[in-house]
Design a protein around this motif. Sequence first.
Motif, PDB file in Angstrom:
ATOM      1  N   VAL A   1       0.882  -1.171   0.000  1.00 51.88           N
ATOM      2  CA  VAL A   1       0.000   0.000   0.000  1.00 51.88           C
ATOM      3  C   VAL A   1       0.919   1.220   0.000  1.00 51.88           C
ATOM      4  O   VAL A   1       1.718   1.396   0.924  1.00 51.88           O
ATOM      5  CB  VAL A   1      -0.903   0.018   1.253  1.00 51.88           C
ATOM      6  CG1 VAL A   1      -1.823   1.230   1.234  1.00 51.88           C
ATOM      7  CG2 VAL A   1      -1.700  -1.274   1.375  1.00 51.88           C
ATOM      8  N   VAL A   2       0.842   2.038  -1.036  1.00 48.84           N
ATOM      9  CA  VAL A   2       1.726   3.204  -1.109  1.00 48.84           C
ATOM     10  C   VAL A   2       1.034   4.403  -0.474  1.00 48.84           C
ATOM     11  O   VAL A   2      -0.069   4.782  -0.865  1.00 48.84           O
ATOM     12  CB  VAL A   2       2.132   3.520  -2.564  1.00 48.84           C
ATOM     13  CG1 VAL A   2       3.019   4.765  -2.604  1.00 48.84           C
ATOM     14  CG2 VAL A   2       2.867   2.336  -3.187  1.00 48.84           C
ATOM     15  N   VAL A   3       1.688   4.974   0.529  1.00 49.99           N
ATOM     16  CA  VAL A   3       1.116   6.119   1.253  1.00 49.99           C
ATOM     17  C   VAL A   3       1.488   7.399   0.501  1.00 49.99           C
ATOM     18  O   VAL A   3       2.643   7.824   0.501  1.00 49.99           O
ATOM     19  CB  VAL A   3       1.614   6.155   2.708  1.00 49.99           C
ATOM     20  CG1 VAL A   3       0.946   7.297   3.475  1.00 49.99           C
ATOM     21  CG2 VAL A   3       1.338   4.826   3.404  1.00 49.99           C
ATOM     22  N   THR A   4       0.491   8.008  -0.123  1.00 49.63           N
ATOM     23  CA  THR A   4       0.723   9.139  -1.028  1.00 49.63           C
ATOM     24  C   THR A   4       0.476  10.498  -0.376  1.00 49.63           C
ATOM     25  O   THR A   4       0.484  11.531  -1.056  1.00 49.63           O
ATOM     26  CB  THR A   4      -0.167   8.997  -2.279  1.00 49.63           C
ATOM     27  OG1 THR A   4      -1.516   8.749  -1.860  1.00 49.63           O
ATOM     28  CG2 THR A   4       0.297   7.850  -3.155  1.00 49.63           C
ATOM     29  N   LYS A   5       0.258  10.505   0.932  1.00 46.09           N
ATOM     30  CA  LYS A   5      -0.015  11.764   1.637  1.00 46.09           C
ATOM     31  C   LYS A   5       1.062  12.809   1.319  1.00 46.09           C
ATOM     32  O   LYS A   5       2.246  12.465   1.245  1.00 46.09           O
ATOM     33  CB  LYS A   5      -0.084  11.524   3.153  1.00 46.09           C
ATOM     34  CG  LYS A   5       1.225  11.072   3.785  1.00 46.09           C
ATOM     35  CD  LYS A   5       1.020  10.659   5.229  1.00 46.09           C
ATOM     36  CE  LYS A   5       2.344  10.228   5.844  1.00 46.09           C
ATOM     37  NZ  LYS A   5       2.172   9.493   7.098  1.00 46.09           N
ATOM     38  N   THR A   6       0.636  14.023   1.176  1.00 49.77           N
ATOM     39  CA  THR A   6       1.430  15.217   0.830  1.00 49.77           C
ATOM     40  C   THR A   6       1.913  15.234  -0.624  1.00 49.77           C
ATOM     41  O   THR A   6       2.426  16.247  -1.093  1.00 49.77           O
ATOM     42  CB  THR A   6       2.679  15.456   1.735  1.00 49.77           C
ATOM     43  OG1 THR A   6       3.715  14.544   1.379  1.00 49.77           O
ATOM     44  CG2 THR A   6       2.351  15.323   3.221  1.00 49.77           C
TER      45      THR A   6
END
Length: 243
Positions: free
Chosen positions: A36-41
Motif C-alpha cells: 500500500v503506497v502512502v501518497t499523503k502530501t
Amino acid sequence: MTDRRTELADNLAHVEERISTACAKAGRNRADVTLVVVTKTYPASDVRLLAELGVRHVAENRDQDAAPKAAECSDLPLDWHFVGQLQTNKVRSVVNYADVVQSVDRPKLVTALSKEAVRAGRELGCLIQVALDAESGDNEGQLGRRGGVTPAGVDALADAIAAAEGLRLDGVMTVAPLAGPYAGHPRAAFERLMEISSGLRGNHPAANMVSAGMSADLDDAVAAGATHVRVGTAVLGVRPRLG
Ligand SMILES: *Cc1c(COP(=O)(O)O)cnc(C)c1O
C-alpha cells in the motif's frame, strides 16, 4: 536528470526487492503481502504515475488532502485506504472514496462509519488500529495523538464492527510504537500484533488482514507475518514537514 516517473519506478523496484527478500527469508509467498503506497502530501499526478506503474493500493491520512486527490484519480483502478486519525465530522467525506479505513479505534467511529456507509450504499472495509505503546500502561481505550485502541479493547471493537451494517471487519493495523516497551523494537511489536490478530481470527475468521510496517521497518513486518505494508517515503521521497 531523471524524471518523476523514472524516480518512482526505481523506488518501487527497490521496495519490491525488499518485500521479496523479506518474504523469501520468512518462507512466505510474495503474493501474500500487499504493498500500500502512502501518497499523503504528494500530488494526484504522482498517484496517476504510480497507478501506471502497477500500484493498486494507495493510502492517505488527511481527508482535506485525500478527498480532492481521490476525486481527480477516480478513473484509476485503485483501492483507497484511510490510515489517519479520523474525526467523526470527516466520516461522510471519507466514506465517499475510501475502500478501507485502517484506523478504526473507537465505538463512536464505528457508529458514524456504519451510518455513512449505509447512506452511500457502500461496504467499507475496517481495520482496528491497535496502540501497542499502551501495553503496559493504564488501559483507558483510545490513546495519544497517533490513535489506536489498547489490545484489551480489540475484541469489543471487533464485535461492534462485525455487527454494524455497511462495515466489513478486515483485520488489524498498527504503527510501531515510539514509546513503551516496544519502542525501538518493531519486530517484537509486529509479533505482538500477529498474536492479537490470531485472537481476533478465533471469533472472526475472515478478518485476516494485518497491516504493519512502513518504509523503515517493512522488512520486520513481513518477517512477523504482515499481509499489508504501508510505504510512503521509500517510494515517493522524504515528505515536507506537515503542519
Ligand atoms: C505516513 C504513514 C505511513 C508511511 O510512512 P513512511 O515512513 O513514509 O513509509 C504508514 N502508515 C501511516 C499510518 C502513516 O501515517
